[in-house]
Design a protein around this motif. Sequence first.
Motif, PDB file in Angstrom:
ATOM      1  N   ARG A 157      -4.952  -4.011   5.841  1.00  0.00           N
ATOM      2  CA  ARG A 157      -3.623  -4.469   6.347  1.00  0.00           C
ATOM      3  C   ARG A 157      -2.808  -3.205   6.657  1.00  0.00           C
ATOM      4  O   ARG A 157      -2.064  -3.303   7.421  1.00  0.00           O
ATOM      5  CB  ARG A 157      -3.010  -5.278   5.070  1.00  0.00           C
ATOM      6  N   TYR A 158      -2.738  -2.082   5.813  1.00  0.00           N
ATOM      7  CA  TYR A 158      -1.742  -1.116   5.904  1.00  0.00           C
ATOM      8  C   TYR A 158      -2.160   0.145   6.760  1.00  0.00           C
ATOM      9  O   TYR A 158      -1.290   0.968   6.930  1.00  0.00           O
ATOM     10  CB  TYR A 158      -1.253  -0.822   4.663  1.00  0.00           C
ATOM     11  N   ARG A 160       5.739   2.839  -0.733  1.00  0.00           N
ATOM     12  CA  ARG A 160       5.399   1.519  -0.091  1.00  0.00           C
ATOM     13  C   ARG A 160       4.510   0.609  -0.818  1.00  0.00           C
ATOM     14  O   ARG A 160       4.777  -0.561  -1.177  1.00  0.00           O
ATOM     15  CB  ARG A 160       4.780   1.684   1.282  1.00  0.00           C
ATOM     16  N   ILE A 188       5.308  -3.024  -2.410  1.00  0.00           N
ATOM     17  CA  ILE A 188       4.490  -4.323  -2.148  1.00  0.00           C
ATOM     18  C   ILE A 188       4.016  -5.008  -3.183  1.00  0.00           C
ATOM     19  O   ILE A 188       4.138  -6.179  -3.467  1.00  0.00           O
ATOM     20  CB  ILE A 188       3.165  -3.844  -1.309  1.00  0.00           C
ATOM     21  N   ALA A 232       6.857  -6.760  -4.482  1.00  0.00           N
ATOM     22  CA  ALA A 232       6.998  -8.311  -3.552  1.00  0.00           C
ATOM     23  C   ALA A 232       6.054  -9.263  -4.044  1.00  0.00           C
ATOM     24  O   ALA A 232       6.478 -10.343  -3.964  1.00  0.00           O
ATOM     25  CB  ALA A 232       6.991  -7.612  -1.942  1.00  0.00           C
ATOM     26  N   ARG A 288       6.373 -13.102  -5.785  1.00  0.00           N
ATOM     27  CA  ARG A 288       5.881 -14.518  -5.213  1.00  0.00           C
ATOM     28  C   ARG A 288       4.655 -15.040  -6.365  1.00  0.00           C
ATOM     29  O   ARG A 288       3.768 -15.763  -5.685  1.00  0.00           O
ATOM     30  CB  ARG A 288       5.395 -14.182  -3.920  1.00  0.00           C
ATOM     31  N   PHE A 304      13.117 -14.036  -3.715  1.00  0.00           N
ATOM     32  CA  PHE A 304      13.752 -12.540  -3.488  1.00  0.00           C
ATOM     33  C   PHE A 304      13.197 -11.978  -1.959  1.00  0.00           C
ATOM     34  O   PHE A 304      12.014 -12.063  -1.844  1.00  0.00           O
ATOM     35  CB  PHE A 304      13.256 -11.543  -4.374  1.00  0.00           C
ATOM     36  N   PHE A 355      12.881  -9.118   0.585  1.00  0.00           N
ATOM     37  CA  PHE A 355      12.939  -7.718   0.434  1.00  0.00           C
ATOM     38  C   PHE A 355      13.772  -7.142   1.676  1.00  0.00           C
ATOM     39  O   PHE A 355      13.938  -7.553   2.951  1.00  0.00           O
ATOM     40  CB  PHE A 355      11.837  -7.184   0.466  1.00  0.00           C
ATOM     41  N   ASP A 411      12.624  -4.720   3.423  1.00  0.00           N
ATOM     42  CA  ASP A 411      11.679  -4.166   4.677  1.00  0.00           C
ATOM     43  C   ASP A 411      10.507  -5.185   4.569  1.00  0.00           C
ATOM     44  O   ASP A 411      10.015  -5.526   3.775  1.00  0.00           O
ATOM     45  CB  ASP A 411      11.019  -2.891   4.266  1.00  0.00           C
ATOM     46  N   ASP A 446       7.906  -5.506   6.302  1.00  0.00           N
ATOM     47  CA  ASP A 446       6.655  -4.924   6.219  1.00  0.00           C
ATOM     48  C   ASP A 446       6.224  -5.044   4.672  1.00  0.00           C
ATOM     49  O   ASP A 446       5.009  -4.832   4.529  1.00  0.00           O
ATOM     50  CB  ASP A 446       6.362  -3.446   6.765  1.00  0.00           C
ATOM     51  N   ASP A 447       7.180  -4.813   3.837  1.00  0.00           N
ATOM     52  CA  ASP A 447       6.781  -4.694   2.123  1.00  0.00           C
ATOM     53  C   ASP A 447       6.031  -6.304   1.809  1.00  0.00           C
ATOM     54  O   ASP A 447       5.575  -6.374   0.867  1.00  0.00           O
ATOM     55  CB  ASP A 447       7.925  -4.452   1.495  1.00  0.00           C
ATOM     56  N   GLN A 448       6.897  -7.109   2.496  1.00  0.00           N
ATOM     57  CA  GLN A 448       6.827  -8.437   2.134  1.00  0.00           C
ATOM     58  C   GLN A 448       5.456  -9.321   2.632  1.00  0.00           C
ATOM     59  O   GLN A 448       4.812  -9.901   2.074  1.00  0.00           O
ATOM     60  CB  GLN A 448       8.002  -9.265   2.210  1.00  0.00           C
ATOM     61  N   LEU A 449       5.241  -9.033   4.012  1.00  0.00           N
ATOM     62  CA  LEU A 449       4.325  -9.637   4.771  1.00  0.00           C
ATOM     63  C   LEU A 449       3.048  -8.758   4.648  1.00  0.00           C
ATOM     64  O   LEU A 449       2.930  -7.743   5.222  1.00  0.00           O
ATOM     65  CB  LEU A 449       4.697  -9.903   6.090  1.00  0.00           C
ATOM     66  N   THR A 487       8.386 -17.273   3.599  1.00  0.00           N
ATOM     67  CA  THR A 487       7.592 -16.896   2.456  1.00  0.00           C
ATOM     68  C   THR A 487       8.197 -17.231   1.234  1.00  0.00           C
ATOM     69  O   THR A 487       7.506 -17.803   0.272  1.00  0.00           O
ATOM     70  CB  THR A 487       6.945 -15.485   2.497  1.00  0.00           C
TER      71      THR A 487
END
Lengths: 247, 231
Positions: A153-154, A200, A204, A207, A211, B80, B82, B84, B86-89, B148
């Motif tokens: 992904r990254y 990053r 992530i 984040a 969720r 929440f 974020f 950026d 790209d951090d979330q997806l 999301t």
Amino acid sequence: MGIAEFSHGDSLIHKLDPRAKISVALIFSVVVAVGRSIPASAAALLFPVILTMLARMSMRSVLSRLAVVNGFVLFVWMFLPFTFKGEALGSLGPLTVYREGVLHCVLITLKSNAIVLCAIALLGTSSVFDLVHALGHMGVPDKLVHLFFFCFRYLQVIHEQYVRLLRAMKIRGFKPRTDMHTYRSYAYLVGMLLVRSFHRSERILTAMKCRGFKGKLYILHHYNMKKSDYVLAASGTLYSAMLLVMV
Amino acid sequence: MIRLRNIRFSYGSRSVLNGVDFSLDRRERVGLVGPNGAGKTTLCQIIMGLQMPDSGEVEIFGKIRRQEKDFEDVRSRIGFLFQDADDQLFCPTVLEDVAFGPLNLGKSPQEAKAIVSETLASLNLQGYEERITYQLSGGEKRLVSLATVLAMEPDILILDEPTTGLDEETTCRLLEILTSSDLTYLIISHDLEFVRQSTNSIVTLRNGVLENAGCREMGEGVTGRAMIAQR
């Protein structure tokens, strides 16, 4: 970067169980890799060609993928025929071409194309999420599975960042030369990418935690082994066994 | 629903929050503004349990939250967004990414899929399911990130700089989505116009404490000159 460009489609091959695909690709690759006979390796090529046709992939993109592999094979062709001593076939300027060398090159070419084509047809036609899930089911440790998934992904994001940083350097007149300044700048670039990736990854994770992530990735599409999966598994194994006999 | 009392927090020797009191009640819409580095994001991270305060009390949904474990249900009920996207997806496709939260909450794949299409439709993103997340435009990424978060049906939404990098049209769409919902939310932003239109009260975080401010005063408070004068 065109990663995962084949993973969306609705052909027979796309719909197969990723576990069956991974198993067959693995067995086939090992058998082909250890084979030493040219006829068997040539016969091996047939199987992935049929799969590719069944997967209805665009010939052009498949060939462009193979071109990458054959770029490496080209190097083999540049050296092996002249250095692998055996029966002399003829000469090319001051260099002698040996029969064994050429045969080895043919073998390597056939084998590498067969294996890569098989990987494209079987693994490339599943989404990475499915492959990851299948690997998990097949007993691969969770940590490795997650590692593989996030790498995938990254890669794209890190690549973009790399391009952006490089562009920023060029805008300020950076021209790569063979001197300390160039080496240092490249080292900063790589270092910066590492640091940013690290931060990053932390963001992530937070984040994901927000969720409700608790260390487990769930999958949306659940797979059941269908008749077609058993057909693939059986035919792939049989085919590989046949190749072994030909060896 | 959220009550913070006398929160102190420091990064090493640099203290960021010096006794912050904050509360957010049902249906309240609050904007949080303040100079760069004032600790706005840190404050939100404390609410989510991503940072633990040095001292002070965090009470969310009527319960005092002290350790990582206490925050698990907080995170499933507060969405929440974020800074950026790209951090979330992180999933390859939009469908998988929006379904990630519902699946973590224990929904079945069928239920998750239904939630995904419902959420996407509510944001005018029908048909985005199979799109590849990293190939979306900046605005699309932000809206999908919002999807999301909304897919988890949160009681409260916290948005960290939601308008950064958005064009006017997408900003308007975001504003419309927020104001037409009946969500309780907290928005961190430097975009004063957006904060004014999307919230009904505004607080300023400065020098580690929260100051309540009406819209007009706040507008003056964060102009460049006022900030320099204050230094």
